[in-house]
Scaffold this active site. Sequence first.
Site, PDB file in Angstrom:
ATOM      1  N   GLU A 112      24.352  18.776  76.044  1.00 45.57           N
ATOM      2  CA  GLU A 112      23.362  19.575  75.321  1.00 45.57           C
ATOM      3  C   GLU A 112      21.977  19.190  75.805  1.00 45.57           C
ATOM      4  O   GLU A 112      21.779  18.092  76.316  1.00 45.57           O
ATOM      5  CB  GLU A 112      23.414  19.257  73.805  1.00 45.57           C
ATOM      6  CG  GLU A 112      24.516  19.932  73.044  1.00 45.57           C
ATOM      7  CD  GLU A 112      24.540  19.531  71.566  1.00 45.57           C
ATOM      8  OE1 GLU A 112      23.692  18.730  71.116  1.00 45.57           O
ATOM      9  OE2 GLU A 112      25.430  20.029  70.861  1.00 45.57           O
ATOM     10  N   ARG A 138      34.767  17.471  55.851  1.00 44.85           N
ATOM     11  CA  ARG A 138      35.262  16.408  54.952  1.00 44.85           C
ATOM     12  C   ARG A 138      34.123  15.990  54.025  1.00 44.85           C
ATOM     13  O   ARG A 138      32.999  16.459  54.174  1.00 44.85           O
ATOM     14  CB  ARG A 138      35.658  15.200  55.798  1.00 44.85           C
ATOM     15  CG  ARG A 138      34.477  14.767  56.693  1.00 44.85           C
ATOM     16  CD  ARG A 138      34.723  13.470  57.403  1.00 44.85           C
ATOM     17  NE  ARG A 138      33.748  13.212  58.445  1.00 44.85           N
ATOM     18  CZ  ARG A 138      32.558  12.649  58.288  1.00 44.85           C
ATOM     19  NH1 ARG A 138      32.149  12.301  57.087  1.00 44.85           N
ATOM     20  NH2 ARG A 138      31.744  12.462  59.299  1.00 44.85           N
ATOM     21  N   VAL A 140      29.722  10.344  53.902  1.00 42.28           N
ATOM     22  CA  VAL A 140      29.286   9.058  53.376  1.00 42.28           C
ATOM     23  C   VAL A 140      28.142   9.269  52.369  1.00 42.28           C
ATOM     24  O   VAL A 140      28.122   8.670  51.293  1.00 42.28           O
ATOM     25  CB  VAL A 140      28.813   8.140  54.536  1.00 42.28           C
ATOM     26  CG1 VAL A 140      28.272   6.827  53.999  1.00 42.28           C
ATOM     27  CG2 VAL A 140      29.930   7.910  55.540  1.00 42.28           C
ATOM     28  N   ARG A 186      22.553   2.545  53.441  1.00 45.46           N
ATOM     29  CA  ARG A 186      23.860   1.956  53.750  1.00 45.46           C
ATOM     30  C   ARG A 186      23.667   0.458  53.982  1.00 45.46           C
ATOM     31  O   ARG A 186      23.020   0.053  54.955  1.00 45.46           O
ATOM     32  CB  ARG A 186      24.459   2.591  55.005  1.00 45.46           C
ATOM     33  CG  ARG A 186      24.650   4.096  54.901  1.00 45.46           C
ATOM     34  CD  ARG A 186      25.410   4.631  56.103  1.00 45.46           C
ATOM     35  NE  ARG A 186      25.449   6.088  56.086  1.00 45.46           N
ATOM     36  CZ  ARG A 186      26.219   6.819  56.878  1.00 45.46           C
ATOM     37  NH1 ARG A 186      27.013   6.236  57.761  1.00 45.46           N
ATOM     38  NH2 ARG A 186      26.196   8.138  56.810  1.00 45.46           N
ATOM     39  N   GLU A 224      26.757  20.273  64.371  1.00 45.22           N
ATOM     40  CA  GLU A 224      28.205  20.143  64.164  1.00 45.22           C
ATOM     41  C   GLU A 224      28.495  20.407  62.692  1.00 45.22           C
ATOM     42  O   GLU A 224      27.590  20.450  61.856  1.00 45.22           O
ATOM     43  CB  GLU A 224      28.711  18.744  64.545  1.00 45.22           C
ATOM     44  CG  GLU A 224      28.199  17.637  63.658  1.00 45.22           C
ATOM     45  CD  GLU A 224      29.075  16.373  63.712  1.00 45.22           C
ATOM     46  OE1 GLU A 224      30.257  16.457  64.106  1.00 45.22           O
ATOM     47  OE2 GLU A 224      28.579  15.312  63.321  1.00 45.22           O
TER      48      GLU A 224
HETATM   49  P1  ADP Z   1      28.394  12.441  65.185  1.00 44.80           P
HETATM   50  O1  ADP Z   1      29.640  13.234  65.123  1.00 44.80           O
HETATM   51  O2  ADP Z   1      28.552  11.121  65.793  1.00 44.80           O
HETATM   52  O3  ADP Z   1      27.681  12.456  63.873  1.00 44.80           O
HETATM   53  P2  ADP Z   1      26.372  14.356  66.076  1.00 44.80           P
HETATM   54  O4  ADP Z   1      26.642  15.457  67.021  1.00 44.80           O
HETATM   55  O5  ADP Z   1      26.230  14.723  64.658  1.00 44.80           O
HETATM   56  O6  ADP Z   1      27.501  13.251  66.241  1.00 44.80           O
HETATM   57  O7  ADP Z   1      25.077  13.569  66.543  1.00 44.80           O
HETATM   58  C1  ADP Z   1      24.706  12.353  65.968  1.00 44.80           C
HETATM   59  C2  ADP Z   1      23.215  12.147  66.094  1.00 44.80           C
HETATM   60  O8  ADP Z   1      22.826  12.133  67.481  1.00 44.80           O
HETATM   61  C3  ADP Z   1      22.370  13.232  65.471  1.00 44.80           C
HETATM   62  O9  ADP Z   1      22.155  13.022  64.104  1.00 44.80           O
HETATM   63  C4  ADP Z   1      21.089  13.149  66.265  1.00 44.80           C
HETATM   64  O10 ADP Z   1      20.259  12.114  65.802  1.00 44.80           O
HETATM   65  C5  ADP Z   1      21.584  12.788  67.651  1.00 44.80           C
HETATM   66  N1  ADP Z   1      21.761  14.002  68.476  1.00 44.80           N
HETATM   67  C6  ADP Z   1      22.900  14.693  68.627  1.00 44.80           C
HETATM   68  N2  ADP Z   1      22.706  15.761  69.441  1.00 44.80           N
HETATM   69  C7  ADP Z   1      21.410  15.743  69.794  1.00 44.80           C
HETATM   70  C8  ADP Z   1      20.583  16.577  70.623  1.00 44.80           C
HETATM   71  N3  ADP Z   1      21.061  17.641  71.270  1.00 44.80           N
HETATM   72  N4  ADP Z   1      19.277  16.236  70.755  1.00 44.80           N
HETATM   73  C9  ADP Z   1      18.771  15.151  70.125  1.00 44.80           C
HETATM   74  N5  ADP Z   1      19.497  14.336  69.354  1.00 44.80           N
HETATM   75  C10 ADP Z   1      20.794  14.617  69.177  1.00 44.80           C
HETATM   76  P1  ADP Z   2      28.799  10.844  57.791  1.00 45.74           P
HETATM   77  O1  ADP Z   2      28.842  11.998  58.761  1.00 45.74           O
HETATM   78  O2  ADP Z   2      29.548  11.082  56.550  1.00 45.74           O
HETATM   79  O3  ADP Z   2      27.434  10.343  57.625  1.00 45.74           O
HETATM   80  P2  ADP Z   2      29.506   8.816  59.700  1.00 45.74           P
HETATM   81  O4  ADP Z   2      29.259   9.647  60.909  1.00 45.74           O
HETATM   82  O5  ADP Z   2      28.592   7.706  59.392  1.00 45.74           O
HETATM   83  O6  ADP Z   2      29.680   9.726  58.432  1.00 45.74           O
HETATM   84  O7  ADP Z   2      30.979   8.252  59.770  1.00 45.74           O
HETATM   85  C1  ADP Z   2      31.561   7.640  58.659  1.00 45.74           C
HETATM   86  C2  ADP Z   2      32.735   6.831  59.080  1.00 45.74           C
HETATM   87  O8  ADP Z   2      33.745   7.664  59.628  1.00 45.74           O
HETATM   88  C3  ADP Z   2      32.430   5.809  60.152  1.00 45.74           C
HETATM   89  O9  ADP Z   2      33.251   4.703  59.921  1.00 45.74           O
HETATM   90  C4  ADP Z   2      32.827   6.496  61.431  1.00 45.74           C
HETATM   91  O10 ADP Z   2      33.146   5.559  62.424  1.00 45.74           O
HETATM   92  C5  ADP Z   2      34.012   7.288  60.970  1.00 45.74           C
HETATM   93  N1  ADP Z   2      34.155   8.534  61.728  1.00 45.74           N
HETATM   94  C6  ADP Z   2      33.348   9.598  61.676  1.00 45.74           C
HETATM   95  N2  ADP Z   2      33.796  10.588  62.482  1.00 45.74           N
HETATM   96  C7  ADP Z   2      34.915  10.122  63.065  1.00 45.74           C
HETATM   97  C8  ADP Z   2      35.856  10.664  64.002  1.00 45.74           C
HETATM   98  N3  ADP Z   2      35.714  11.880  64.532  1.00 45.74           N
HETATM   99  N4  ADP Z   2      36.895   9.889  64.359  1.00 45.74           N
HETATM  100  C9  ADP Z   2      37.033   8.656  63.850  1.00 45.74           C
HETATM  101  N5  ADP Z   2      36.201   8.098  62.961  1.00 45.74           N
HETATM  102  C10 ADP Z   2      35.154   8.806  62.576  1.00 45.74           C
HETATM  103 MG    MG Z   3      27.040  14.174  62.890  1.00 44.51          MG
END
Ligand code: ADP
Ligand code: ADP
Ligand code: MG
Length: 481
Positions: free
Chosen positions: A200, A292, A295, A338, A288
């Site tokens: 992205e 579910r 947190v 947290r 995204e």
């Molecule tokens: P996760 O499934 O780990 O939560 P996300 O796709 O939600 O992954 O991205 C996690 C974090 O990474 C976002 O909250 C943001 O801070 C950063 N991030 C993700 N995509 C982008 C992007 N295209 N540009 C800037 N920051 C991003």
């Molecule tokens: P939230 O989106 O609710 O803020 P987090 O991204 O902080 O949650 O994730 C919460 C917990 O779930 C963490 O322990 C993280 O490692 C786990 N987790 C989140 N997404 C996944 C995934 N796709 N696969 C495995 N563990 C995940």
């Molecule tokens: Mg996310």
Amino acid sequence: MVHKILIANRGEIAVRVIRACRDLHIKSVAIFTEPDRECLHVKIADEAYRIGTDAIRGYLDIKRIIEVAKACKADAIHPGYGFLSENYDFAKECEDAGIIFIGPKSDVIRKMGNKNIARYLMNKNGIPIVPGTDKLNNKSINEIKDCAEKIGYPVILKSSGGGGGRGIRVVFKEEELEEAFEACKREALAFFNNDEVFMEKYIQNPRHIEFQILGDNYGNIIHLCERDCSIQRRHQKIVEIAPCPSISDNLRKSMGVTAIAAAKAVGYTNAGTVEFLLDDYNRFYFMEMNTRIQVEHPITEEITGIDLLVRQIRIASGEILDIEQSDVKPRGYAIEVRITAENVWKNFAPSAGKITEYYPALGPSVRVDSHIYKDYTIPPFYDSLLAKLIIKATSYDLAVNKLERALKEFIIDDVRTTIPFLIAITKIKEFRRGYFDTSFIEMHMQELLSKTEDRHQDNKEEVIAAIAATLQKIRASREKN
Ligand code: ADP
Ligand code: ADP
Ligand code: MG
């Protein structure tokens, strides 16, 4: 209404689900692995079954979990977050076994639990997405470089199956791309058993704003306002605030309408979250959907007065949603932090061990969701989250003051926790003003560490000097681009 729920999870979220079961007079069933025998969720559930000796695999053992649910006559399973919560095979196996999976339907998880498929679907339905690519795995490195060139650096590589901030690499220049791509694939495979990676545009210094969705099985979908989750370290949320203190009512409205359109496009049911990035020009992009409970769900409960776990269970039991969008009237501000078992002075390395003292904060406006207690030993195998401290107040300023007060009262000894670091966050001017973006922690790391009061801080000066040097290097390399 369902009568017995098996909770396919551990720790604080398992405790949270058990509490909702109690509130509804529904029986609760805990599962646990050997290292988790003493965890609070095992002690407070009506029944508890050991599902294995392996620390992690137990909570991922679909077959065994369903066997236990059948044997104890549970008619529903709550997956919590993490583990199997976004695993569509698990949801499907529950459906096939005649057990209610408390979440959306398995085919919706299949679509929205995969970031890449979700992006495709959202784009098709007119929801703005971050400019980017399809999966890159079958492309040559030169083709991948062309993609980055077209999008324009910096770019971000992301794992389709990722979560919890893992499987993400930001790339500032072409020389870094190949190595970052390989590293991202490796991490994605190790953590998510799926090495699919896509790219992205990296939005610089955005805000992370997400909408809580609630939908019943009859097509009614509402949102329960937004949460600002911009305070992150390494793409993982640390502090969450509801509502977002820095957006206008107009923008809030249009993001809310888009969030509902996103959920409607896939026939979403039960609780879920649509995550957006908001740029400097107030343009927002779908990032995204988390299919579910999240947190940070308690801050939404605090401002709306709606118990999300109770709602999840009632919706899964087939009840019609009896709230309309106009009934959702948020009041005041809520903040969650947290508290994790991490050593700030060792680059936030996880710390385990025995809790010798435990006095959670109390008093007006304070809520603590946690699974720990005095004499509990933290096993080294799981997420480092120890407790969520949730504050509710009439204004943002007052919420921050109360947060600072509660954090200062909170005692967890003798393990290393992030409490002193969280107190430091409450002292930073931008945080107090309510205006910050996802670069907040990185940009203020030096100031945060110098404000982190900790009686264990033997190597404070050393760590701060190292951080200052690293920050300077990062800034210099970004400026060159
Ligand atoms: P996760 O499934 O780990 O939560 P996300 O796709 O939600 O992954 O991205 C996690 C974090 O990474 C976002 O909250 C943001 O801070 C950063 N991030 C993700 N995509 C982008 C992007 N295209 N540009 C800037 N920051 C991003
Ligand atoms: P939230 O989106 O609710 O803020 P987090 O991204 O902080 O949650 O994730 C919460 C917990 O779930 C963490 O322990 C993280 O490692 C786990 N987790 C989140 N997404 C996944 C995934 N796709 N696969 C495995 N563990 C995940
Ligand atoms: Mg996310």
